[in-house]
Write an enzyme that holds these catalytic residues in place. Structure first.
Site, mmCIF file in Angstrom:
data_model
loop_
_atom_site.group_PDB
_atom_site.id
_atom_site.type_symbol
_atom_site.label_atom_id
_atom_site.label_comp_id
_atom_site.label_asym_id
_atom_site.label_seq_id
_atom_site.Cartn_x
_atom_site.Cartn_y
_atom_site.Cartn_z
ATOM 1 N N HIS A 349 39.735 33.181 35.991
ATOM 2 C CA HIS A 349 40.332 33.665 37.044
ATOM 3 C C HIS A 349 39.837 34.903 37.556
ATOM 4 O O HIS A 349 39.559 35.090 38.700
ATOM 5 C CB HIS A 349 42.098 33.619 37.003
ATOM 6 C CG HIS A 349 42.528 34.241 38.116
ATOM 7 N ND1 HIS A 349 43.436 33.575 39.020
ATOM 8 C CD2 HIS A 349 42.898 35.491 38.568
ATOM 9 C CE1 HIS A 349 43.980 34.278 40.013
ATOM 10 N NE2 HIS A 349 43.559 35.535 39.688
ATOM 11 N N GLU A 350 39.964 35.710 36.809
ATOM 12 C CA GLU A 350 39.451 37.220 37.058
ATOM 13 C C GLU A 350 38.105 37.248 37.549
ATOM 14 O O GLU A 350 37.698 38.014 38.607
ATOM 15 C CB GLU A 350 39.788 38.196 35.956
ATOM 16 C CG GLU A 350 41.295 38.550 35.949
ATOM 17 C CD GLU A 350 41.800 38.845 37.157
ATOM 18 O OE1 GLU A 350 41.226 39.503 37.844
ATOM 19 O OE2 GLU A 350 43.312 38.886 37.099
ATOM 20 N N HIS A 353 37.131 36.404 41.116
ATOM 21 C CA HIS A 353 37.073 37.433 41.919
ATOM 22 C C HIS A 353 35.745 37.871 42.155
ATOM 23 O O HIS A 353 35.639 38.245 43.421
ATOM 24 C CB HIS A 353 38.118 38.589 41.543
ATOM 25 C CG HIS A 353 39.635 37.968 41.924
ATOM 26 N ND1 HIS A 353 40.049 37.652 42.964
ATOM 27 C CD2 HIS A 353 40.578 37.886 41.012
ATOM 28 C CE1 HIS A 353 41.346 37.222 42.847
ATOM 29 N NE2 HIS A 353 41.729 37.613 41.696
ATOM 30 N N GLU A 373 42.677 34.574 46.291
ATOM 31 C CA GLU A 373 43.637 34.245 44.996
ATOM 32 C C GLU A 373 43.561 32.849 44.708
ATOM 33 O O GLU A 373 43.580 32.488 43.435
ATOM 34 C CB GLU A 373 45.135 34.764 45.605
ATOM 35 C CG GLU A 373 45.819 35.015 44.162
ATOM 36 C CD GLU A 373 45.197 35.924 42.970
ATOM 37 O OE1 GLU A 373 45.515 35.885 41.896
ATOM 38 O OE2 GLU A 373 44.628 36.913 43.675
ATOM 39 N N HIS A 437 49.622 35.966 46.418
ATOM 40 C CA HIS A 437 49.701 35.215 45.289
ATOM 41 C C HIS A 437 50.849 34.152 45.462
ATOM 42 O O HIS A 437 50.669 32.986 44.774
ATOM 43 C CB HIS A 437 50.249 36.024 44.127
ATOM 44 C CG HIS A 437 49.473 37.261 43.548
ATOM 45 N ND1 HIS A 437 49.271 38.509 44.296
ATOM 46 C CD2 HIS A 437 48.334 37.219 42.625
ATOM 47 C CE1 HIS A 437 48.393 39.178 43.523
ATOM 48 N NE2 HIS A 437 47.665 38.353 42.847
#
Length: 535
Positions: A349-350, A353, A373, A437
């Site tokens: 996920h991170e 980004h 997101e 989110h």
């Protein structure tokens, strides 16, 4: 307050044919794809004629950011824009160029020309810096819009303000971009990027650059895995030379690179300092491998450079975050320093980004923020499926291994986002005004429907029951095709201000490119968006 950017628009081919650029056509027998550096150089050479073909103003220039080339020779040239040498925020665009060099269409974050009455700001840089710091200081102790971020408790100062042009709301004006540094209540560093009107000081946009993905909870380990390390003399380093020298360090020791005498890392216990490092290094490698083996993307920025990790950050820090500025992931050890937050979907996920930042750069507010997101949720989930760990069976649950609520419930659900109590299953007119989110639920739900379809089913031992807002039945096309469509839309069609309606257009264009107009895949993209009320 965060400000929603205007949607990008697709220009028709007829509007550009008169100014089309011609370059050498691709040969019938395609040569090996040029290296990325050569493609970037080619796009740079075309920047001026492309700007002319798009009828940009005399003081506007295009700066190449990325290039995607299809097998048939079609080029997708991604440019940022400047005006009189100043960056134009929200001025990015993607030029879709046929193999013969003519422009087929353009996706723009801002459709018009930039024209300013002057370049002398009414406010000095010093005043802008003071106002930016004061703006952040005024929020000390106030819960931010981001649901997983704690309030700012300390403001340390600001970077030197940069003069820019703000075009994010469709009305270009002179502005300052300032980064205000500090710390949040849970120990997360804060780097808030503010854009303020150079005439009035009004805050036009604010964005927390340190992007976190989880709240309070417990981390897990990846179990027994294989790691590629580097031998240095008689010791081994937790650095992977096969994946851009990505490495992991210990935040408790000044981010010092982990070393080991026998190349046998960790014992699987949270109390062992190396075990969290194994998780982090593995998660970084799994993310690299997923993007490389699925999309031939050579690292997060597609430049062959690996990311770094630091584990054991802070004291009982219950979060994890990605920073573009250091190109790194940071993990806390969780409540009581007992459970490092190093699940593989958190890593995926991170670091996704970072992929978004290097491509569409979706602004982290409004509907584009929800798409940003969701993109990380989507690819974090896909990295988990790719890793296919026996101790972390792949699913469509976000952060399920972290157990942040203490009851075994995941952070988010893709099949029915509203199950978390806050996320939205479908689009509505005010969705750009809620936390990203939660607005991300629309795209998460779309992706699940596209991949797996609607209704009740059990996948990998997990029960799902995905509804549709229009009562339709959607039959999924599978994860691989859904992922290919989303990645192509992100890298070829989305811009910084893409909203949900534009995302529908972008993913339909991607499906058409990959599978053909009117194909089952194309029709399912349309059906899945309609099922979440994006028409």
């Amino acid at each position: 307050m965060k400000r929603k950017l205007t949607a990008g628009a697709v220009l028709s081919a007829s509007a550009l044919l008169a100014g089309a650029i011609q370059v050498a056509a691709a040969p019938a027998q395609a040569a090996p794809v040029p290296q990325r550096e050569s493609l970037i150089a080619l796009a740079g050479q075309q920047a001026a004629p492309v700007a002319k073909a798009l009828a940009l103003g005399g003081q506007e220039q295009l700066v190449v950011k990325d290039v995607v080339v299809d097998a048939n020779g079609t080029r997708h040239l991604r440019y940022d824009r400047t005006y009189a040498g100043l960056p134009v925020l929200g001025g990015d665009l993607v030029v879709h160029q046929k193999a013969n060099g003519s422009i087929a269409s353009v996706d723009r974050a801002f459709e018009g020309r930039v024209s300013l009455p002057g370049l002398t700001p009414a406010l000095s840089a010093g005043t802008a810096s003071t106002q930016a710091v004061d703006s952040v200081r005024a929020t000390v102790g106030v819960a931010p819009a981001d649901a997983d971020a704690s309030p700012v408790t300390r403001v340390d100062g600001a970077s030197a303000p940069e003069l820019v042009v703000w075009a994010g709301d469709g009305s270009p004006r002179l502005a300052y971009r300032t980064v205000v540094h500090g710390e949040r209540a849970d120990g997360t560093p804060s780097s808030q990027r503010l854009v303020t009107d150079a005439a009035t000081g009004q805050v036009l946009s604010t964005h927390e650059e340190v992007q976190t993905a989880v709240g309070t909870g417990k981390g897990v380990h990846v179990g027994a895995v294989t790691l590629t390390t580097t031998q240095s003399g008689s010791t081994y380093q937790l650095k992977d030379p096969t994946r851009g020298n990505q490495w992991t360090g210990n935040a408790k020791s000044g981010n010092a690179l982990y070393t080991d005498a026998d190349n046998n890392w960790g014992n699987g216990l949270a109390s062992d300092t190396q075990s969290a490092a194994v998780d982090a290094q593995y998660g970084t490698g799994a993310t690299w491998d997923y993007f490389k083996n699925t999309f031939n993307r050579n690292g997060i920025k597609n430049n062959g450079v690996g990311a770094s990790n630091r584990v054991h950050y802070g004291n009982a820090y219950v979060n994890a975050f990605w920073q573009d500025s250091c190109f790194c992931m940071t993990y806390g050890d969780g409540s009581g320093n007992a459970n490092p937050l190093t699940a593989v979907d958190v890593a995926g996920h991170e670091m996704s980004h970072g992929v978004t930042s290097a491509t569409a750069n979706l602004t982290y507010s409004g509907e584009s923020g929800g798409l940003n997101e969701a993109t990380s949720d989507i690819f974090g989930t896909l990295v988990e499926w790719y890793a296919n760990l026996p101790v972390d069976v792949p699913d469509y649950l976000i952060g399920e291994k972290i157990n942040i609520f203490g009851n075994g419930q995941p952070l988010r659900y893709m099949d029915k986002p509203s199950k978390d109590g806050s996320s939205k299953d479908a689009w509505y007119s005010g969705i750009g005004g809620i936390d990203v989110h939660y607005s991300s639920g629309v795209a998460n739900h779309f992706f699940y429907l596209l991949a797996e379809g609607s209704g009740a089913k059990t996948i990998n031992g997990v029960a799902y029951n995905s509804p549709t807002s229009n009562g339709s039945t959607v039959t999924g096309i599978g994860r691989a095709k859904a992922a290919a469509i989303w990645y192509r839309a992100l890298t070829v069609y989305f811009t910084s201000s893409t909203n949900y309606k534009a995302a529908r257009t972008g993913t339909l264009n991607a499906a058409k490119d990959l599978y053909g107009a009117g194909s089952t895949e194309y029709n399912t993209v349309a059906a899945a968006w309609s099922a979440v009320n994006v028409n």
